[in-house]
Enzyme design. Structure first.
Site, PDB file in Angstrom:
ATOM      1  N   GLY A  90       0.840  -1.193   0.000  1.00  0.00           N
ATOM      2  CA  GLY A  90       0.000   0.000   0.000  1.00  0.00           C
ATOM      3  C   GLY A  90       0.874   1.242   0.000  1.00  0.00           C
ATOM      4  O   GLY A  90       1.991   1.217   0.523  1.00  0.00           O
ATOM      5  N   GLN A 114       2.789  10.045   1.226  1.00  0.00           N
ATOM      6  CA  GLN A 114       4.095   9.387   1.264  1.00  0.00           C
ATOM      7  C   GLN A 114       4.965   9.719   0.056  1.00  0.00           C
ATOM      8  O   GLN A 114       6.160   9.431   0.051  1.00  0.00           O
ATOM      9  CB  GLN A 114       3.924   7.866   1.332  1.00  0.00           C
ATOM     10  CG  GLN A 114       3.267   7.411   2.623  1.00  0.00           C
ATOM     11  CD  GLN A 114       3.214   5.906   2.674  1.00  0.00           C
ATOM     12  OE1 GLN A 114       2.287   5.300   2.154  1.00  0.00           O
ATOM     13  NE2 GLN A 114       4.210   5.293   3.279  1.00  0.00           N
ATOM     14  N   CYS A 166       6.027   0.196   7.021  1.00  0.00           N
ATOM     15  CA  CYS A 166       5.541   1.385   6.314  1.00  0.00           C
ATOM     16  C   CYS A 166       6.691   1.895   5.455  1.00  0.00           C
ATOM     17  O   CYS A 166       7.815   1.999   5.944  1.00  0.00           O
ATOM     18  CB  CYS A 166       5.106   2.452   7.326  1.00  0.00           C
ATOM     19  SG  CYS A 166       4.548   3.980   6.541  1.00  0.00           S
ATOM     20  N   LEU A 167       6.416   2.184   4.184  1.00  0.00           N
ATOM     21  CA  LEU A 167       7.492   2.612   3.285  1.00  0.00           C
ATOM     22  C   LEU A 167       8.107   3.946   3.720  1.00  0.00           C
ATOM     23  O   LEU A 167       9.212   4.267   3.301  1.00  0.00           O
ATOM     24  CB  LEU A 167       6.985   2.695   1.843  1.00  0.00           C
ATOM     25  CG  LEU A 167       6.572   1.343   1.226  1.00  0.00           C
ATOM     26  CD1 LEU A 167       6.023   1.544  -0.179  1.00  0.00           C
ATOM     27  CD2 LEU A 167       7.725   0.358   1.222  1.00  0.00           C
ATOM     28  N   HIS A 226      -4.433   1.322   7.557  1.00  0.00           N
ATOM     29  CA  HIS A 226      -3.114   1.976   7.605  1.00  0.00           C
ATOM     30  C   HIS A 226      -3.061   3.117   6.582  1.00  0.00           C
ATOM     31  O   HIS A 226      -2.617   4.225   6.898  1.00  0.00           O
ATOM     32  CB  HIS A 226      -2.032   0.908   7.317  1.00  0.00           C
ATOM     33  CG  HIS A 226      -0.622   1.418   7.263  1.00  0.00           C
ATOM     34  ND1 HIS A 226       0.357   1.002   8.144  1.00  0.00           N
ATOM     35  CD2 HIS A 226      -0.007   2.303   6.438  1.00  0.00           C
ATOM     36  CE1 HIS A 226       1.493   1.609   7.848  1.00  0.00           C
ATOM     37  NE2 HIS A 226       1.308   2.401   6.815  1.00  0.00           N
ATOM     38  N   GLU A 227      -3.545   2.843   5.368  1.00  0.00           N
ATOM     39  CA  GLU A 227      -3.466   3.856   4.302  1.00  0.00           C
ATOM     40  C   GLU A 227      -4.484   4.988   4.508  1.00  0.00           C
ATOM     41  O   GLU A 227      -4.190   6.141   4.197  1.00  0.00           O
ATOM     42  CB  GLU A 227      -3.648   3.207   2.927  1.00  0.00           C
ATOM     43  CG  GLU A 227      -2.639   2.109   2.587  1.00  0.00           C
ATOM     44  CD  GLU A 227      -1.182   2.509   2.754  1.00  0.00           C
ATOM     45  OE1 GLU A 227      -0.863   3.703   2.617  1.00  0.00           O
ATOM     46  OE2 GLU A 227      -0.370   1.615   3.053  1.00  0.00           O
ATOM     47  N   HIS A 255      -2.942   7.363   6.779  1.00  0.00           N
ATOM     48  CA  HIS A 255      -2.010   8.272   6.092  1.00  0.00           C
ATOM     49  C   HIS A 255      -2.770   9.467   5.513  1.00  0.00           C
ATOM     50  O   HIS A 255      -2.283  10.597   5.566  1.00  0.00           O
ATOM     51  CB  HIS A 255      -1.297   7.552   4.943  1.00  0.00           C
ATOM     52  CG  HIS A 255      -0.045   6.819   5.340  1.00  0.00           C
ATOM     53  ND1 HIS A 255       1.000   7.418   6.008  1.00  0.00           N
ATOM     54  CD2 HIS A 255       0.339   5.533   5.132  1.00  0.00           C
ATOM     55  CE1 HIS A 255       1.968   6.526   6.195  1.00  0.00           C
ATOM     56  NE2 HIS A 255       1.596   5.375   5.690  1.00  0.00           N
TER      57      HIS A 255
HETATM   58 NI    NI Z   1       2.576   3.548   5.611  1.00  0.00          NI
END
Ligand code: NI
Length: 184
Positions: A59, A64, A106-107, A148-149, A152
């Site tokens: 995701g 991000q 998480c990226l 999670h997304e 964000h």
């Molecule tokens: Ni993340």
């Protein structure tokens, strides 16, 4: 032949976006509603998919990649099932149910994995690239990823979902990596 593969490589490299790492302020700022469902939005979503796959993520949300907007892309099958390649724009969590506990990455926090409790099931309403509303009812990884997304998009990172002690430990680790020049 060479020309063709060269241009494919060039197009691919140009489609990769820079993933911003915490504590970039954009990660903790709620995204703006998406109102224009145009060609630029489609291109952004395409580039976000390429960037996500390249980074081995399931995701990726617009903040991000430094875009303060409410949208994310996800593919919990990691390219296996085209139906799981999903763009969710202006997501809203309609219903959550149950509990699951598990490690999350998480990226925007490369190399950091923390235990996060999430709902086992989530129903999220969102718009697609044409601006049409749809609902996705997901369990386990799909629910975890959608939540999670969506966080964000609200300026919330997974660090906010853990205990104060764990949060401090992770922050300390990141400060160390920053000092060593291993975190940008
Ligand atoms: Ni993340």
């Amino acid at each position: 032949m060479y020309e063709k593969s060269f241009s494919a490589v060039r197009d691919f490299l140009m489609s990769l976006l820079k993933i911003v790492h915490w504590p970039e302020p954009v990660l903790e700022t709620p995204g703006d509603l998406v109102t224009e469902f145009d060609e630029r939005l489609k291109l952004l979503a395409e580039d976000m998919f390429e960037t996500m796959y390249e980074s081995r993520g399931v995701g990726l949300a617009a903040p991000q990649v430094g875009v303060q907007k409410r949208l994310f892309v996800m593919d919990c099958s990691f390219r296996e099932d085209p139906e799981q390649r999903i763009v969710m724009i202006n997501p809203e969590v309609l219903m959550i149910e149950g509990e699951q506990s598990g490690e999350e990455g998480c990226l925007s926090f490369p190399g950091i994995f923390i235990n996060v409790n999430r709902s086992l099931r989530a129903v999220v309403r969102a718009q697609n690239l044409q601006g049409e509303w749809f609902e996705l009812d997901g369990m386990e990884l799909t629910a975890r990823c959608m939540l999670h997304e969506t966080d964000h998009c609200d300026g919330i990172v997974f660090l906010d979902k853990t205990t104060p002690l764990k949060r401090e430990l992770v922050k300390r680790k990141i400060r160390k990596l920053q000092k060593a020049g291993e975190w940008d």
